[in-house]
Design a protein around this motif. Structure first.
Motif, PDB file in Angstrom:
ATOM      1  N   LYS A  89       0.810  -1.227   0.000  1.00 13.71           N
ATOM      2  CA  LYS A  89       0.000   0.000   0.000  1.00 13.71           C
ATOM      3  C   LYS A  89       0.841   1.274   0.000  1.00 13.71           C
ATOM      4  N   ALA A  90       2.083   1.185   0.472  1.00 14.54           N
ATOM      5  CA  ALA A  90       2.940   2.374   0.512  1.00 14.54           C
ATOM      6  C   ALA A  90       4.407   1.945   0.496  1.00 14.54           C
ATOM      7  N   LEU A  91       5.237   2.743  -0.181  1.00 12.19           N
ATOM      8  CA  LEU A  91       6.678   2.499  -0.240  1.00 12.19           C
ATOM      9  C   LEU A  91       7.418   3.811  -0.028  1.00 12.19           C
ATOM     10  N   GLU A  92       8.400   3.803   0.869  1.00 14.06           N
ATOM     11  CA  GLU A  92       9.204   5.005   1.129  1.00 14.06           C
ATOM     12  C   GLU A  92       8.278   6.219   1.233  1.00 14.06           C
ATOM     13  N   SER A  93       7.341   6.154   2.155  1.00 15.13           N
ATOM     14  CA  SER A  93       6.276   7.145   2.231  1.00 15.13           C
ATOM     15  C   SER A  93       6.348   7.963   3.520  1.00 15.13           C
ATOM     16  N   GLY A  94       6.216   9.271   3.390  1.00 19.51           N
ATOM     17  CA  GLY A  94       6.264  10.154   4.541  1.00 19.51           C
ATOM     18  C   GLY A  94       5.009  10.052   5.389  1.00 19.51           C
ATOM     19  N   VAL A  95       5.178  10.083   6.711  1.00 25.05           N
ATOM     20  CA  VAL A  95       4.040  10.066   7.632  1.00 25.05           C
ATOM     21  C   VAL A  95       4.197  11.201   8.640  1.00 25.05           C
ATOM     22  N   TYR A  96       3.057  11.735   9.086  1.00 20.49           N
ATOM     23  CA  TYR A  96       3.092  12.887   9.994  1.00 20.49           C
ATOM     24  C   TYR A  96       1.965  12.780  11.017  1.00 20.49           C
ATOM     25  N   HIS A  97       2.341  12.819  12.290  1.00 22.20           N
ATOM     26  CA  HIS A  97       1.351  12.814  13.374  1.00 22.20           C
ATOM     27  C   HIS A  97       1.168  14.262  13.811  1.00 22.20           C
ATOM     28  N   GLU A  98       0.073  14.861  13.351  1.00 22.16           N
ATOM     29  CA  GLU A  98      -0.124  16.298  13.570  1.00 22.16           C
ATOM     30  C   GLU A  98      -0.278  16.639  15.050  1.00 22.16           C
ATOM     31  N   THR A  99      -1.004  15.813  15.785  1.00 22.00           N
ATOM     32  CA  THR A  99      -1.253  16.102  17.200  1.00 22.00           C
ATOM     33  C   THR A  99       0.035  16.048  18.015  1.00 22.00           C
ATOM     34  N   VAL A 141       8.885   1.468  14.779  1.00 30.84           N
ATOM     35  CA  VAL A 141       7.760   0.894  14.039  1.00 30.84           C
ATOM     36  C   VAL A 141       6.435   1.326  14.678  1.00 30.84           C
ATOM     37  N   ALA A 142       6.360   1.258  16.005  1.00 32.62           N
ATOM     38  CA  ALA A 142       5.135   1.682  16.702  1.00 32.62           C
ATOM     39  C   ALA A 142       4.830   3.155  16.448  1.00 32.62           C
ATOM     40  N   ALA A 143       5.877   3.974  16.396  1.00 30.68           N
ATOM     41  CA  ALA A 143       5.696   5.402  16.113  1.00 30.68           C
ATOM     42  C   ALA A 143       5.125   5.598  14.709  1.00 30.68           C
ATOM     43  N   TYR A 144       5.621   4.804  13.752  1.00 31.37           N
ATOM     44  CA  TYR A 144       5.109   4.904  12.377  1.00 31.37           C
ATOM     45  C   TYR A 144       3.660   4.432  12.286  1.00 31.37           C
ATOM     46  N   VAL A 145       3.339   3.359  12.998  1.00 29.77           N
ATOM     47  CA  VAL A 145       1.956   2.861  13.018  1.00 29.77           C
ATOM     48  C   VAL A 145       1.031   3.969  13.533  1.00 29.77           C
ATOM     49  N   GLY A 146       1.431   4.595  14.643  1.00 25.73           N
ATOM     50  CA  GLY A 146       0.629   5.676  15.216  1.00 25.73           C
ATOM     51  C   GLY A 146       0.476   6.851  14.265  1.00 25.73           C
ATOM     52  N   ALA A 147       1.551   7.192  13.572  1.00 27.29           N
ATOM     53  CA  ALA A 147       1.504   8.332  12.646  1.00 27.29           C
ATOM     54  C   ALA A 147       0.578   8.041  11.467  1.00 27.29           C
ATOM     55  N   ILE A 148       0.698   6.847  10.885  1.00 28.19           N
ATOM     56  CA  ILE A 148      -0.171   6.485   9.754  1.00 28.19           C
ATOM     57  C   ILE A 148      -1.642   6.557  10.167  1.00 28.19           C
ATOM     58  N   ASN A 149      -1.944   6.043  11.357  1.00 27.50           N
ATOM     59  CA  ASN A 149      -3.330   5.995  11.814  1.00 27.50           C
ATOM     60  C   ASN A 149      -3.898   7.369  12.161  1.00 27.50           C
ATOM     61  N   HIS A 150      -3.024   8.392  12.209  1.00 28.96           N
ATOM     62  CA  HIS A 150      -3.484   9.761  12.485  1.00 28.96           C
ATOM     63  C   HIS A 150      -3.164  10.708  11.333  1.00 28.96           C
ATOM     64  N   ASP A 151      -2.779  10.161  10.191  1.00 30.67           N
ATOM     65  CA  ASP A 151      -2.421  10.974   9.026  1.00 30.67           C
ATOM     66  C   ASP A 151      -3.536  10.853   7.992  1.00 30.67           C
ATOM     67  N   ALA A 152      -4.153  11.987   7.684  1.00 28.16           N
ATOM     68  CA  ALA A 152      -5.309  11.990   6.765  1.00 28.16           C
ATOM     69  C   ALA A 152      -4.939  11.563   5.350  1.00 28.16           C
ATOM     70  N   ASN A 153      -3.656  11.514   5.038  1.00 26.36           N
ATOM     71  CA  ASN A 153      -3.227  11.090   3.699  1.00 26.36           C
ATOM     72  C   ASN A 153      -3.391   9.586   3.485  1.00 26.36           C
ATOM     73  N   TYR A 154      -3.633   8.844   4.565  1.00 21.39           N
ATOM     74  CA  TYR A 154      -3.768   7.388   4.442  1.00 21.39           C
ATOM     75  C   TYR A 154      -5.214   6.987   4.745  1.00 21.39           C
ATOM     76  N   ASP A 155      -5.797   6.211   3.830  1.00 20.26           N
ATOM     77  CA  ASP A 155      -7.205   5.826   3.986  1.00 20.26           C
ATOM     78  C   ASP A 155      -7.345   4.427   4.572  1.00 20.26           C
ATOM     79  N   PHE A 156      -6.356   4.017   5.352  1.00 19.69           N
ATOM     80  CA  PHE A 156      -6.403   2.709   6.012  1.00 19.69           C
ATOM     81  C   PHE A 156      -5.774   2.835   7.392  1.00 19.69           C
ATOM     82  N   GLN A 157      -6.035   1.844   8.228  1.00 20.37           N
ATOM     83  CA  GLN A 157      -5.456   1.791   9.567  1.00 20.37           C
ATOM     84  C   GLN A 157      -4.547   0.559   9.666  1.00 20.37           C
ATOM     85  N   VAL A 158      -3.477   0.697  10.410  1.00 21.18           N
ATOM     86  CA  VAL A 158      -2.525  -0.402  10.590  1.00 21.18           C
ATOM     87  C   VAL A 158      -2.441  -0.721  12.077  1.00 21.18           C
ATOM     88  N   CYS A 159      -2.384  -1.998  12.418  1.00 25.10           N
ATOM     89  CA  CYS A 159      -2.249  -2.323  13.849  1.00 25.10           C
ATOM     90  C   CYS A 159      -1.108  -3.312  14.116  1.00 25.10           C
TER      91      CYS A 159
END
Length: 201
Positions: A89-99, A141-159
């Motif tokens: 679903k994503a390769l070498e992709s930037g993630v951002y946790h706004e909060t 890895v946990a930090a990236y999981v959290g960022a993806i799940n709070h980044d509006a650019n991704y339309d999926f959740q990872v656990c």
């Protein structure tokens, strides 16, 4: 606004690189460390580039494959793991946790044995058969999981997460799977680490 916030955000890697750098300088000296990191980053770059080609179903350039055999061992090492990876679903992709104001670059998001994971590819010359051998990588890895799940650019959740340690000599890579409970444990540790960092700066 988002760009300004991102520029001031903490990168996940800041936490790990500085600690590792100081330890290696003590061991190798400043010049030795600079030469070592130059080679390591070159190998890592080539390895990640080759994996990206594999996932994009492109043929890996022969030049890249055989360049002093720099990455051929790593690619052989991960062959058995790649068989279990699907639906990238994503390769070498930037993630951002706004909060929480941190950002990072995720190697890969894909299914591993049917579970959607943040996948982190690591190279090593020493065996790392257990998750504890990967030091702070599970926190990353946990930090990236959290960022993806709070980044509006991704339309999926990872656990789930997966750390794959590939070896230069071609011996089979060690895949370390992090289930939702384990990811949550490391997420809570990451929040504490982030809080400590913010308090210091």
């Amino acid at each position: 606004m988002r760009r300004r916030a991102a520029q001031s955000a903490v990168t996940v890697q800041v936490f790990y690189l500085e600690r590792w750098k100081q330890k290696m300088i003590v061991e190798l000296g400043k010049d030795g460390f600079e030469e070592y990191t130059k080679n390591i980053f070159l190998q890592g770059e080539l390895f990640h580039s080759a994996l990206e080609s594999v996932f994009l179903c492109e043929e890996i350039a022969t030049k890249e494959k055989s360049k002093d055999g720099v990455i051929s061992g790593y690619l052989s090492s991960v062959e058995h793991v790649l068989e279990d990876i699907s639906e990238v679903k994503a390769l070498e992709s930037g993630v951002y946790h706004e909060t929480l104001q941190y950002l990072g670059l995720v190697d890969c998001v894909a299914k591993y044995r049917g579970q959607l994971c943040v996948i982190d590819w690591k190279t090593s010359e020493k065996p790392k058969p257990f998750l504890k051998n990967t030091y702070d990588n599970p926190l990353q890895v946990a930090a990236y999981v959290g960022a993806i799940n709070h980044d509006a650019n991704y339309d999926f959740q990872v656990c789930c997460g997966l750390i794959v340690v590939a070896y230069k000599n071609g011996s089979p890579a060690h895949p370390h799977f992090m289930d939702p409970d384990l990811c949550l444990q490391y997420w809570n540790k990451w929040l504490l680490r982030l809080e400590e960092y913010m308090d210091r700066n």
